[in-house]
Design a protein around this motif. Structure first.
Motif, short mmCIF file in Angstrom:
data_model
loop_
_atom_site.label_atom_id
_atom_site.label_comp_id
_atom_site.label_asym_id
_atom_site.label_seq_id
_atom_site.Cartn_x
_atom_site.Cartn_y
_atom_site.Cartn_z
N ASP A 40 8.14 28.16 -7.62
CA ASP A 40 7.73 26.93 -6.97
C ASP A 40 8.94 26.04 -6.70
OD1 ASP A 40 5.21 27.94 -7.47
OD2 ASP A 40 4.60 26.32 -8.81
N ARG B 221 0.67 22.65 -5.94
CA ARG B 221 -0.01 23.79 -6.57
C ARG B 221 -1.45 23.43 -6.93
NH1 ARG B 221 0.55 28.62 -9.50
NH2 ARG B 221 2.71 28.86 -8.86
N LEU B 222 -1.63 22.31 -7.60
CA LEU B 222 -2.96 21.92 -8.05
C LEU B 222 -3.91 21.64 -6.88
CD1 LEU B 222 -2.03 19.68 -11.11
CD2 LEU B 222 -2.79 22.08 -11.10
N ASN C 78 -3.91 23.00 -3.99
CA ASN C 78 -4.23 24.22 -3.25
C ASN C 78 -4.77 25.34 -4.12
OD1 ASN C 78 -3.25 23.84 -0.29
ND2 ASN C 78 -1.76 22.80 -1.59
N ARG C 79 -4.92 25.10 -5.40
CA ARG C 79 -5.36 26.14 -6.34
C ARG C 79 -6.71 26.73 -5.98
NH1 ARG C 79 -7.68 27.00 -11.60
NH2 ARG C 79 -6.51 28.62 -12.67
N HIS D 17 -6.23 29.09 -3.14
CA HIS D 17 -5.42 30.23 -3.58
C HIS D 17 -6.28 31.21 -4.37
CE1 HIS D 17 -1.98 32.43 -5.21
NE2 HIS D 17 -2.47 32.23 -6.42
N LEU D 18 -7.08 30.70 -5.29
CA LEU D 18 -7.95 31.59 -6.08
C LEU D 18 -8.97 32.31 -5.20
CD1 LEU D 18 -8.49 29.43 -9.29
CD2 LEU D 18 -6.92 31.35 -8.96
N PRO E 105 0.07 32.48 -13.13
CA PRO E 105 1.30 31.69 -13.09
C PRO E 105 2.21 32.04 -14.26
CG PRO E 105 -0.44 30.37 -14.04
CD PRO E 105 -1.05 31.69 -13.64
N PRO F 166 2.88 25.46 -14.83
CA PRO F 166 3.18 26.52 -13.87
C PRO F 166 4.45 26.24 -13.09
CG PRO F 166 0.86 25.96 -13.79
CD PRO F 166 1.52 24.93 -14.66
N SER G 47 4.48 32.17 -9.65
CA SER G 47 3.40 33.14 -9.81
C SER G 47 3.97 34.54 -9.95
CB SER G 47 2.46 33.11 -8.60
OG SER G 47 1.86 31.85 -8.46
N TYR H 135 -0.92 28.83 -1.03
CA TYR H 135 0.28 28.22 -1.61
C TYR H 135 1.46 28.30 -0.65
CZ TYR H 135 -1.69 27.96 -6.40
OH TYR H 135 -2.42 27.65 -7.54
#
Length: 98
Positions: free
Chosen positions: A9, A17-18, A20-21, A24-25, A40, A48, A51, A72
């Motif tokens: 990152d 990150r948070l 778009n988590r 992403h998941l 991560p 994190p 990844s 991400y």
């Protein structure tokens, strides 16, 4: 073929990150059984910092095209992305045993 993907990152990008988590998941979930491992890696602050993925893809071109769609990546989270073919030798998942 299996590929190991390691992302780092950008500094001070935890908020990206948070935010778009969830997307992403969902992107990882949509890949189904092609994802052999994902999660991560943590920095010295236990937050994190990037990844690590082990992914099965038919080619490097297919991997690169798939990685380009990572929420991400689209959000500009990554400072770097490295990928290389991977041979899982020790304790591979059952579906990778010869």
């Amino acid at each position: 073929m299996l590929y190991l993907v390691h992302t780092r990152d950008k500094p001070n990008a935890l908020d990206i990150r948070l935010a778009n988590r969830p997307a992403h998941l969902a992107w990882l979930t949509a890949a189904g059984v092609r994802i052999k491992a994902a999660g991560p890696w943590l920095g010295s602050d236990d937050k994190p910092a990037g990844s690590l993925l082990i992914v099965e893809m038919e080619s490097r071109a297919a991997l690169d095209a798939w990685l380009a769609q990572d929420p991400y990546a689209l959000a500009g989270l990554f400072q770097s992305v490295e990928a290389a073919p991977y041979k899982w030798v020790f304790n591979p998942p059952v579906d990778l045993n010869p």
